[in-house]
Motif scaffolding. Structure first.
Motif, PDB file in Angstrom:
ATOM      1  N   SER A 297       9.396  52.587  62.054  1.00 34.50           N
ATOM      2  CA  SER A 297       8.507  51.707  63.093  1.00 34.50           C
ATOM      3  C   SER A 297       7.117  51.914  62.731  1.00 34.50           C
ATOM      4  O   SER A 297       6.194  51.453  63.046  1.00 34.50           O
ATOM      5  CB  SER A 297       8.416  52.430  64.439  1.00 34.50           C
ATOM      6  OG  SER A 297      10.411  52.438  64.311  1.00 34.50           O
ATOM      7  N   SER A 298       6.283  52.637  62.734  1.00 33.30           N
ATOM      8  CA  SER A 298       5.361  52.796  62.630  1.00 33.30           C
ATOM      9  C   SER A 298       4.331  52.610  60.991  1.00 33.30           C
ATOM     10  O   SER A 298       3.087  52.674  61.481  1.00 33.30           O
ATOM     11  CB  SER A 298       4.763  54.544  63.037  1.00 33.30           C
ATOM     12  OG  SER A 298       5.117  55.208  62.032  1.00 33.30           O
ATOM     13  N   VAL A 299       5.545  52.948  59.836  1.00 31.08           N
ATOM     14  CA  VAL A 299       4.272  51.882  58.788  1.00 31.08           C
ATOM     15  C   VAL A 299       4.016  50.809  58.516  1.00 31.08           C
ATOM     16  O   VAL A 299       3.912  49.908  59.028  1.00 31.08           O
ATOM     17  CB  VAL A 299       5.802  52.132  58.060  1.00 31.08           C
ATOM     18  CG1 VAL A 299       7.010  51.364  57.519  1.00 31.08           C
ATOM     19  CG2 VAL A 299       5.367  52.202  56.648  1.00 31.08           C
ATOM     20  N   LYS A 300       2.558  50.709  57.872  1.00 31.09           N
ATOM     21  CA  LYS A 300       2.164  49.275  58.230  1.00 31.09           C
ATOM     22  C   LYS A 300       2.826  49.021  56.343  1.00 31.09           C
ATOM     23  O   LYS A 300       3.240  48.870  55.387  1.00 31.09           O
ATOM     24  CB  LYS A 300       1.099  49.871  57.319  1.00 31.09           C
ATOM     25  CG  LYS A 300      -0.021  50.424  58.712  1.00 31.09           C
ATOM     26  CD  LYS A 300      -1.467  50.567  58.328  1.00 31.09           C
ATOM     27  CE  LYS A 300      -2.278  51.412  59.202  1.00 31.09           C
ATOM     28  NZ  LYS A 300      -4.005  51.724  58.801  1.00 31.09           N
ATOM     29  N   PRO A 301       2.403  47.141  56.606  1.00 27.74           N
ATOM     30  CA  PRO A 301       3.349  46.592  56.130  1.00 27.74           C
ATOM     31  C   PRO A 301       3.244  46.345  54.578  1.00 27.74           C
ATOM     32  O   PRO A 301       3.613  46.466  53.997  1.00 27.74           O
ATOM     33  CB  PRO A 301       2.749  45.218  56.774  1.00 27.74           C
ATOM     34  CG  PRO A 301       2.456  45.123  57.798  1.00 27.74           C
ATOM     35  CD  PRO A 301       2.090  46.876  57.865  1.00 27.74           C
ATOM     36  N   ASN A 302       1.897  47.266  54.662  1.00 28.94           N
ATOM     37  CA  ASN A 302       1.390  46.897  53.267  1.00 28.94           C
ATOM     38  C   ASN A 302       2.112  48.458  52.029  1.00 28.94           C
ATOM     39  O   ASN A 302       1.634  48.793  51.706  1.00 28.94           O
ATOM     40  CB  ASN A 302       0.078  46.473  52.503  1.00 28.94           C
ATOM     41  CG  ASN A 302      -0.965  47.383  53.823  1.00 28.94           C
ATOM     42  OD1 ASN A 302      -0.640  47.690  54.837  1.00 28.94           O
ATOM     43  ND2 ASN A 302      -2.272  46.747  53.742  1.00 28.94           N
ATOM     44  N   ARG A 303       1.955  49.817  53.225  1.00 30.40           N
ATOM     45  CA  ARG A 303       2.369  50.834  52.666  1.00 30.40           C
ATOM     46  C   ARG A 303       4.491  50.904  52.161  1.00 30.40           C
ATOM     47  O   ARG A 303       4.634  50.363  52.521  1.00 30.40           O
ATOM     48  CB  ARG A 303       2.006  51.656  54.051  1.00 30.40           C
ATOM     49  CG  ARG A 303       0.589  51.517  54.648  1.00 30.40           C
ATOM     50  CD  ARG A 303      -0.591  51.997  53.696  1.00 30.40           C
ATOM     51  NE  ARG A 303      -0.137  53.839  52.430  1.00 30.40           N
ATOM     52  CZ  ARG A 303      -0.666  54.862  53.571  1.00 30.40           C
ATOM     53  NH1 ARG A 303      -1.608  54.570  54.980  1.00 30.40           N
ATOM     54  NH2 ARG A 303      -0.295  55.826  53.257  1.00 30.40           N
ATOM     55  N   TYR A 304       3.193  52.122  51.296  1.00 28.40           N
ATOM     56  CA  TYR A 304       5.018  52.453  50.768  1.00 28.40           C
ATOM     57  C   TYR A 304       6.259  53.662  51.737  1.00 28.40           C
ATOM     58  O   TYR A 304       4.899  54.275  51.378  1.00 28.40           O
ATOM     59  CB  TYR A 304       5.211  52.723  49.355  1.00 28.40           C
ATOM     60  CG  TYR A 304       6.067  53.478  48.602  1.00 28.40           C
ATOM     61  CD1 TYR A 304       7.107  52.866  48.862  1.00 28.40           C
ATOM     62  CD2 TYR A 304       5.911  54.636  48.002  1.00 28.40           C
ATOM     63  CE1 TYR A 304       8.343  53.423  48.050  1.00 28.40           C
ATOM     64  CE2 TYR A 304       6.977  55.548  47.081  1.00 28.40           C
ATOM     65  CZ  TYR A 304       8.090  54.382  47.158  1.00 28.40           C
ATOM     66  OH  TYR A 304       9.118  55.228  46.622  1.00 28.40           O
ATOM     67  N   LEU A 305       6.727  53.628  51.797  1.00 24.49           N
ATOM     68  CA  LEU A 305       7.772  54.589  52.906  1.00 24.49           C
ATOM     69  C   LEU A 305       9.018  55.619  51.659  1.00 24.49           C
ATOM     70  O   LEU A 305       9.422  54.834  51.760  1.00 24.49           O
ATOM     71  CB  LEU A 305       7.502  54.414  54.146  1.00 24.49           C
ATOM     72  CG  LEU A 305       8.237  55.722  54.627  1.00 24.49           C
ATOM     73  CD1 LEU A 305       7.097  56.497  54.986  1.00 24.49           C
ATOM     74  CD2 LEU A 305       8.933  55.509  56.293  1.00 24.49           C
ATOM     75  N   HIS A 306       9.165  56.513  51.472  1.00 26.57           N
ATOM     76  CA  HIS A 306      10.025  57.224  50.567  1.00 26.57           C
ATOM     77  C   HIS A 306      10.061  58.696  51.531  1.00 26.57           C
ATOM     78  O   HIS A 306       9.741  59.462  52.309  1.00 26.57           O
ATOM     79  CB  HIS A 306       8.700  57.926  50.195  1.00 26.57           C
ATOM     80  CG  HIS A 306      10.073  58.814  48.828  1.00 26.57           C
ATOM     81  ND1 HIS A 306      10.886  58.726  48.391  1.00 26.57           N
ATOM     82  CD2 HIS A 306       9.661  59.424  49.424  1.00 26.57           C
ATOM     83  CE1 HIS A 306      12.163  59.673  47.606  1.00 26.57           C
ATOM     84  NE2 HIS A 306      11.037  60.526  48.000  1.00 26.57           N
ATOM     85  N   LEU A 307      11.801  58.137  51.988  1.00 29.81           N
ATOM     86  CA  LEU A 307      12.344  58.944  53.416  1.00 29.81           C
ATOM     87  C   LEU A 307      13.611  59.501  52.716  1.00 29.81           C
ATOM     88  O   LEU A 307      14.548  58.270  53.088  1.00 29.81           O
ATOM     89  CB  LEU A 307      12.533  58.645  54.430  1.00 29.81           C
ATOM     90  CG  LEU A 307      11.550  57.609  55.371  1.00 29.81           C
ATOM     91  CD1 LEU A 307      12.413  57.036  56.547  1.00 29.81           C
ATOM     92  CD2 LEU A 307      10.343  59.461  56.098  1.00 29.81           C
ATOM     93  N   PRO A 308      13.426  60.665  52.559  1.00 30.40           N
ATOM     94  CA  PRO A 308      14.965  61.423  52.140  1.00 30.40           C
ATOM     95  C   PRO A 308      16.378  61.953  52.719  1.00 30.40           C
ATOM     96  O   PRO A 308      15.739  61.699  54.162  1.00 30.40           O
ATOM     97  CB  PRO A 308      14.648  63.043  51.527  1.00 30.40           C
ATOM     98  CG  PRO A 308      13.261  62.480  51.708  1.00 30.40           C
ATOM     99  CD  PRO A 308      12.442  62.318  52.338  1.00 30.40           C
ATOM    100  N   LEU A 309      17.087  61.034  52.522  1.00 29.46           N
ATOM    101  CA  LEU A 309      18.029  60.765  53.513  1.00 29.46           C
ATOM    102  C   LEU A 309      18.724  62.735  54.670  1.00 29.46           C
ATOM    103  O   LEU A 309      19.657  62.805  53.253  1.00 29.46           O
ATOM    104  CB  LEU A 309      20.132  59.965  53.829  1.00 29.46           C
ATOM    105  CG  LEU A 309      18.649  58.818  53.719  1.00 29.46           C
ATOM    106  CD1 LEU A 309      20.130  57.254  53.960  1.00 29.46           C
ATOM    107  CD2 LEU A 309      18.105  58.478  55.357  1.00 29.46           C
ATOM    108  N   GLN A 310      18.564  63.139  55.124  1.00 28.85           N
ATOM    109  CA  GLN A 310      18.772  64.443  54.916  1.00 28.85           C
ATOM    110  C   GLN A 310      20.538  64.763  55.621  1.00 28.85           C
ATOM    111  O   GLN A 310      21.138  64.276  55.667  1.00 28.85           O
ATOM    112  CB  GLN A 310      17.843  64.924  56.483  1.00 28.85           C
ATOM    113  CG  GLN A 310      17.088  65.241  56.114  1.00 28.85           C
ATOM    114  CD  GLN A 310      16.252  65.746  58.061  1.00 28.85           C
ATOM    115  OE1 GLN A 310      16.505  66.485  58.482  1.00 28.85           O
ATOM    116  NE2 GLN A 310      14.710  65.048  57.458  1.00 28.85           N
ATOM    117  N   GLY A 311      21.199  66.086  54.969  1.00 22.99           N
ATOM    118  CA  GLY A 311      22.509  66.651  54.896  1.00 22.99           C
ATOM    119  C   GLY A 311      23.637  65.787  53.851  1.00 22.99           C
ATOM    120  O   GLY A 311      24.813  65.993  54.274  1.00 22.99           O
ATOM    121  N   GLN A 312      22.969  65.321  52.986  1.00 20.71           N
ATOM    122  CA  GLN A 312      23.972  64.363  52.603  1.00 20.71           C
ATOM    123  C   GLN A 312      24.997  65.396  51.417  1.00 20.71           C
ATOM    124  O   GLN A 312      24.058  66.550  50.884  1.00 20.71           O
ATOM    125  CB  GLN A 312      23.037  63.432  51.112  1.00 20.71           C
ATOM    126  CG  GLN A 312      22.488  61.898  51.707  1.00 20.71           C
ATOM    127  CD  GLN A 312      23.532  61.787  52.921  1.00 20.71           C
ATOM    128  OE1 GLN A 312      24.522  61.735  52.677  1.00 20.71           O
ATOM    129  NE2 GLN A 312      22.885  61.788  54.318  1.00 20.71           N
TER     130      GLN A 312
END
Length: 483
Positions: A297-312
């Motif tokens: 929700s807080s990431v800016k449109p031109n920014r790259y964001l990398h989120l590992p999904l936990q507990g896989q």
């Protein structure tokens, strides 16, 4: 025919499809009374109804009696003439998920691998009424949502699991086992109330049943109500997902962030849960999902964001990526090997945990003529699959990028660094490490190595075939076990 046989017959009749092959079921056989009753019932019904039956025992190696249980299961299957399979799995005690959850994950992973290997249509378990009510109560005390409170489904399509005895009391299974003189094993750990399920089974549920004799049936109805509610949430999420410009991607899918934002917090998080489930990923808990959504929700449109999904699962890594105003949900394969792969002229070669395909195509790929391959050899390859032989002193090899390399895919444009080519072609950052370099090494007239291609993406203009000439197209896919 007993009531248990009647119930199972109705369940099996629902599997039959006149237009399909005979259903093949794989029974999860622990050796306990529940699964031994199920083995007896299915083996008997298999003689009268059109389905095939196999059984599998998963040895966790956690009990000193584990090997004896395996032998007993195998002997019983031989008695019934049921094909038997077994696998010894390693339970990761450092997973952080607890022994029960880790052992369950290892068991279902082994069962699913075996199901795929033998081509079975579904895995059958012997979960009964008390298992269902215990599961709902455990989910309740853990603060589960609607999906968790649905407990276990009689048919879990995502995992191809059948649980036909969820409305059958444990007492009925014990009565059947005794009447038919069945033998079974007793897992000594089932009495240890340090484990949550055993505590619920031995310390909590007996008190509830004494006060409320119909509590198991009531909890079964509650699970049914929750399952209905979850179905409605899934329908809504499916509609929302379709409205979010869902697109297939390499090893995953992507959606438009602007459309996801427009749904609002509650529907967006419901969509994310549904999306993860459709991609066969483990569901996040409430705190994890809230954290994902807060960052998205807080990431800016031109920014790259990398989120590992936990507990896989231990065999799978999954990630959320925000890139160019799209949200990607993808699995991550193993890294490319550091040892180069030398092509042997074959159509397919294994490279670490990757499968590399080499295909002869017209007007694309790396020019075979420049590799010294004769027209006759190309004809024999296309007609009969004969391996190609490069010119003497010439070899073609694949290797991971080191950085700083450049190509000139267009003769009318200047050479560009590969990182620039990736940007121009819109290749997401997390994919770039999985495009290997293709080099041609020669020993005549002098030793040299030339970068000619970025596999599956671009070929240097000097090495591209003419309009009527043949080239070598190279593509990579992760081994199936990694997907």
């Amino acid at each position: 025919m007993t009531s248990l046989e009647t119930q199972l017959s109705g369940f099996l009749a629902g599997l039959s499809n006149p237009d399909a092959n005979t259903p093949h079921l794989l029974l999860a056989l622990s050796g306990g009374v529940d699964s031994m009753v199920m083995l007896h019932l299915l083996a008997e019904l298999c003689q009268r109804l059109p389905f095939r039956l196999s059984a599998m025992h998963v040895n966790h190696g956690l009990s000193p009696n584990a090997d004896a249980w395996l032998q007993q299961c195998e002997h019983r299957c031989q008695t019934y003439n049921v094909p038997f399979f077994a696998d010894k799995v390693r339970v990761d005690l450092q997973s952080g998920q607890g022994l029960e959850a880790t052992a369950r994950e290892a068991r279902y992973h082994a069962l699913e691998q075996q199901r795929q290997q033998i081509g079975a249509d579904a895995i059958v378990t012997a979960h009964h009424l008390q298992d269902q009510s215990e599961t709902l109560m455990l989910q309740l005390v853990r603060g589960a949502g609607v999906k968790g409170l649905s407990a276990m489904a009689a048919w879990d399509g995502a995992r191809r699991l059948y649980r036909p005895l969820l409305s059958v009391p444990k007492a009925a299974l014990l009565q059947f086992a005794t009447a038919h003189h069945l033998q079974w094993v007793e897992d000594e750990s089932n009495a240890d109330t340090v484990y949550d399920r055993n505590f619920m089974r031995h310390a909590v549920m007996p008190v509830l049943r004494e006060r409320y004799p119909q509590v198991d049936q009531s909890l079964l109805r509650t699970a049914g109500h929750m399952a209905d509610a979850q179905s409605l949430l899934d329908v809504l999420a499916s509609q929302d997902l379709a409205q979010c410009d869902l697109q297939a991607e390499w090893l995953g899918q992507s959606i438009a962030m602007s459309k996801l934002y427009a749904l609002g917090d509650v529907r967006a998080k419901n969509l994310l849960r549904h999306w993860f489930q459709q991609l066969q990923l483990r569901m996040p808990n409430q705190d994890q999902l809230q954290e994902y959504w807060q960052q998205l929700s807080s990431v800016k449109p031109n920014r790259y964001l990398h989120l590992p999904l936990q507990g896989q699962a231990s065999h799978q890594s999954a990630y959320l990526h925000h890139y160019q105003q799209r949200l990607y949900c993808v699995t991550k394969p193993s890294a490319l090997p550091q040892t180069p792969l030398v092509w042997q002229g074959q159509a397919s070669q294994q490279w670490g945990e990757w499968q590399v395909q080499f295909k002869v195509v017209k007007a694309r790929g790396i020019a075979l003529a420049r590799l010294g391959v004769s027209p006759a050899a190309i004809t024999l390859n296309r007609r009969y699959g004969q391996p190609l032989v490069l010119a003497e002193g010439t070899s073609l090899k694949l290797m991971p990028r080191a950085g700083g390399e450049s190509l000139q895919p267009d003769a009318k444009r200047p050479r560009r660094e590969l990182k620039v080519l990736f940007q121009m072609l819109g290749i997401p950052p997390w994919q770039r490490a999985f495009y290997p370099l293709v080099q041609v090494a020669t020993t005549h007239p002098g030793a040299s190595e030339t970068l000619v291609s970025l596999a599956g993406l671009a070929v240097d203009a000097a090495w591209q075939p003419g309009r009527n000439a043949y080239g070598l197209e190279i593509s990579l896919t992760p081994s199936p076990s990694l997907l």
